[in-house]
Design an enzyme around this catalytic site. Sequence first.
Site, PDB file in Angstrom:
ATOM      1  N   LEU A 275      32.872  62.478  21.709  1.00  0.00           N
ATOM      2  CA  LEU A 275      33.906  62.122  20.746  1.00  0.00           C
ATOM      3  C   LEU A 275      33.872  63.219  19.695  1.00  0.00           C
ATOM      4  O   LEU A 275      32.810  63.521  19.146  1.00  0.00           O
ATOM      5  CB  LEU A 275      33.573  60.750  20.144  1.00  0.00           C
ATOM      6  CG  LEU A 275      34.659  59.954  19.447  1.00  0.00           C
ATOM      7  CD1 LEU A 275      35.879  59.749  20.343  1.00  0.00           C
ATOM      8  CD2 LEU A 275      34.116  58.603  19.021  1.00  0.00           C
ATOM      9  N   ASP A 276      35.010  63.851  19.454  1.00  0.00           N
ATOM     10  CA  ASP A 276      35.065  64.968  18.508  1.00  0.00           C
ATOM     11  C   ASP A 276      34.552  64.555  17.132  1.00  0.00           C
ATOM     12  O   ASP A 276      34.634  63.386  16.759  1.00  0.00           O
ATOM     13  CB  ASP A 276      36.508  65.474  18.358  1.00  0.00           C
ATOM     14  CG  ASP A 276      37.044  66.087  19.627  1.00  0.00           C
ATOM     15  OD1 ASP A 276      36.259  66.705  20.369  1.00  0.00           O
ATOM     16  OD2 ASP A 276      38.248  65.951  19.871  1.00  0.00           O
ATOM     17  N   ALA A 277      34.074  65.528  16.360  1.00  0.00           N
ATOM     18  CA  ALA A 277      33.550  65.256  15.020  1.00  0.00           C
ATOM     19  C   ALA A 277      34.608  64.622  14.123  1.00  0.00           C
ATOM     20  O   ALA A 277      34.291  63.783  13.281  1.00  0.00           O
ATOM     21  CB  ALA A 277      33.024  66.544  14.379  1.00  0.00           C
TER      22      ALA A 277
END
Length: 178
Positions: free
Chosen positions: A39-41
């Site tokens: 999950l992207d930052a």
Amino acid sequence: MLIRFNKPYGVLSQFTPEGRWRGLKDFIDLPGVYVAGRLDADSEGLLLLTDDGQMQARIADPRFKMEKTYLVQVEGVVDDKALAELSRGVTLNDGPTLPARARAMAPPASLWPRDPPIRERQSIPTSWLELVIREGRNRQVRRMTAAVGLPTLRLIRTAVGPYNLDDLSTGSWKVITA
């Protein structure tokens, strides 16, 4: 062991921090667990971690096409045309996406505040949609909404296959018992 973690904005899907982003070690201090799917930052919500390599592969490997459910706040108004395009699948620079399940929705009532808050422009309304996909390409949801003219402002994953956030508060985690 399988862990549900409600990943806050600004946290990487890895234990080591990098640059301005925090790492999972700020929240989870368990040896031997690994992220199952990323999950992207700048995305929030459900992140699964496990100490079981086979389970990690089943969750993360695109061949298993495990559904992922997202709540997406977009710039603009979600209309039937955008929902139809998302439902059919959209063409991105790396090829067409699989069809998605997409529906407009009211702003979620029990949502935690994001830190920092999203940028809002007074002249452009925002709206929410729920998007369910079976792929996991790099920044796929953001690219899909942009392709239909609705840039993503906030992205929250609420479920991966049978696992969901339930009432997990942001930054907290819980071991799933079989």
